[in-house]
Motif scaffolding. Sequence first.
Motif, PDB file in Angstrom:
ATOM      1  N   ALA A   1      47.911  46.397  36.173  1.00  0.00           N
ATOM      2  CA  ALA A   1      49.365  46.256  36.229  1.00  0.00           C
ATOM      3  C   ALA A   1      49.849  45.151  35.296  1.00  0.00           C
ATOM      4  O   ALA A   1      50.884  45.278  34.634  1.00  0.00           O
ATOM      5  N   LEU A   2      49.090  44.076  35.228  1.00  0.00           N
ATOM      6  CA  LEU A   2      49.437  42.972  34.329  1.00  0.00           C
ATOM      7  C   LEU A   2      49.422  43.420  32.880  1.00  0.00           C
ATOM      8  O   LEU A   2      50.313  43.079  32.098  1.00  0.00           O
ATOM      9  N   ARG A   3      48.424  44.210  32.517  1.00  0.00           N
ATOM     10  CA  ARG A   3      48.340  44.693  31.135  1.00  0.00           C
ATOM     11  C   ARG A   3      49.488  45.640  30.802  1.00  0.00           C
ATOM     12  O   ARG A   3      49.984  45.656  29.669  1.00  0.00           O
ATOM     13  N   VAL A   4      49.920  46.435  31.771  1.00  0.00           N
ATOM     14  CA  VAL A   4      51.063  47.328  31.537  1.00  0.00           C
ATOM     15  C   VAL A   4      52.328  46.520  31.257  1.00  0.00           C
ATOM     16  O   VAL A   4      53.104  46.827  30.337  1.00  0.00           O
ATOM     17  N   VAL A   5      52.546  45.480  32.045  1.00  0.00           N
ATOM     18  CA  VAL A   5      53.728  44.636  31.851  1.00  0.00           C
ATOM     19  C   VAL A   5      53.653  43.905  30.506  1.00  0.00           C
ATOM     20  O   VAL A   5      54.669  43.714  29.828  1.00  0.00           O
ATOM     21  N   GLU A   6      52.463  43.493  30.104  1.00  0.00           N
ATOM     22  CA  GLU A   6      52.300  42.885  28.786  1.00  0.00           C
ATOM     23  C   GLU A   6      52.720  43.856  27.692  1.00  0.00           C
ATOM     24  O   GLU A   6      53.386  43.471  26.720  1.00  0.00           O
ATOM     25  N   GLY A   7      52.349  45.116  27.839  1.00  0.00           N
ATOM     26  CA  GLY A   7      52.759  46.120  26.862  1.00  0.00           C
ATOM     27  C   GLY A   7      54.264  46.326  26.829  1.00  0.00           C
ATOM     28  O   GLY A   7      54.854  46.526  25.760  1.00  0.00           O
ATOM     29  N   LEU A   8      54.896  46.255  27.993  1.00  0.00           N
ATOM     30  CA  LEU A   8      56.358  46.375  28.038  1.00  0.00           C
ATOM     31  C   LEU A   8      57.023  45.248  27.260  1.00  0.00           C
ATOM     32  O   LEU A   8      58.003  45.463  26.546  1.00  0.00           O
ATOM     33  N   GLY A   9      56.491  44.038  27.397  1.00  0.00           N
ATOM     34  CA  GLY A   9      57.078  42.908  26.688  1.00  0.00           C
ATOM     35  C   GLY A   9      56.845  42.960  25.196  1.00  0.00           C
ATOM     36  O   GLY A   9      57.731  42.614  24.407  1.00  0.00           O
ATOM     37  N   GLU A  10      55.682  43.426  24.787  1.00  0.00           N
ATOM     38  CA  GLU A  10      55.371  43.439  23.353  1.00  0.00           C
ATOM     39  C   GLU A  10      55.926  44.666  22.644  1.00  0.00           C
ATOM     40  O   GLU A  10      56.043  44.675  21.420  1.00  0.00           O
ATOM     41  N   GLY A  11      56.289  45.693  23.394  1.00  0.00           N
ATOM     42  CA  GLY A  11      56.788  46.913  22.774  1.00  0.00           C
ATOM     43  C   GLY A  11      58.124  46.759  22.079  1.00  0.00           C
ATOM     44  O   GLY A  11      58.491  47.600  21.249  1.00  0.00           O
ATOM     45  N   VAL A  12      58.867  45.709  22.372  1.00  0.00           N
ATOM     46  CA  VAL A  12      60.194  45.530  21.762  1.00  0.00           C
ATOM     47  C   VAL A  12      60.116  44.785  20.437  1.00  0.00           C
ATOM     48  O   VAL A  12      61.135  44.649  19.759  1.00  0.00           O
ATOM     49  N   THR A  13      58.954  44.301  20.039  1.00  0.00           N
ATOM     50  CA  THR A  13      58.876  43.434  18.861  1.00  0.00           C
ATOM     51  C   THR A  13      59.213  44.178  17.577  1.00  0.00           C
ATOM     52  O   THR A  13      60.001  43.676  16.759  1.00  0.00           O
ATOM     53  N   PHE A  14      58.653  45.356  17.369  1.00  0.00           N
ATOM     54  CA  PHE A  14      58.932  46.089  16.134  1.00  0.00           C
ATOM     55  C   PHE A  14      60.383  46.569  16.064  1.00  0.00           C
ATOM     56  O   PHE A  14      61.021  46.419  15.009  1.00  0.00           O
TER      57      PHE A  14
END
Length: 209
Positions: free
Chosen positions: A169-182
């Motif tokens: 679950a932590l890794r999924v949330v990390e992906g949510l946060g990093e997905g907005v960078t590009f």
Amino acid sequence: MHGKMISTRTDDEVDCLIERISDTESVEKAEKLYSYESYPGIQKRHVLTIWAFLGFFNVYCLRVNLSVALVAMVNNTDSSKNDSQSTECVGPNDTTTNNLSGEFPWNEETQGWVLGAFFYGYIITQIPGGYLAATFGAKRLFAYGILCTSVLTLLTPVAARLHLGVLIALRVVEGLGEGVTFPCMHAMWGNWAPVWERSKLTGFAYAGC
């Protein structure tokens, strides 16, 4: 006097005058934006490029660090489905087998879930990231996205020791946060980079990842 002169113009002349004034203001605004110097001899858009490069370098490190750390985290000798052990004869002074003893008895399928969970969140915020950048500001959203991923990455050891589901679950949330960078960076380049320099500036910035 000036009001009388304006009032004697036709509607087409007034529209043409307004359009000319708007174009002049847009050109002056663009020239001021693109030629502004943060430091002597360095344009502000070039400073943004350097910071974007460092930001994406950090983003890439946060994305792949667990792939490197997982090698030392997993107890390969305890994995019942791991058939990749070498069949070579082990010498009397060979201590390489001790390095295979990690803390977590995860098989290959479990390791795949841990590593792949990040990208389930990463793909979700790719499209709404552009809308969020236009609504809340690309600069702030980019900073908050990296900050969120960085803080959660520090909590990875704690989550792994609590439960496997917590780590996923932590890794999924990390992906949510990093997905907005590009999407955020695309929005910033749309405002800061001249059309004739966008490919060069974006290419340098994205070279960080």
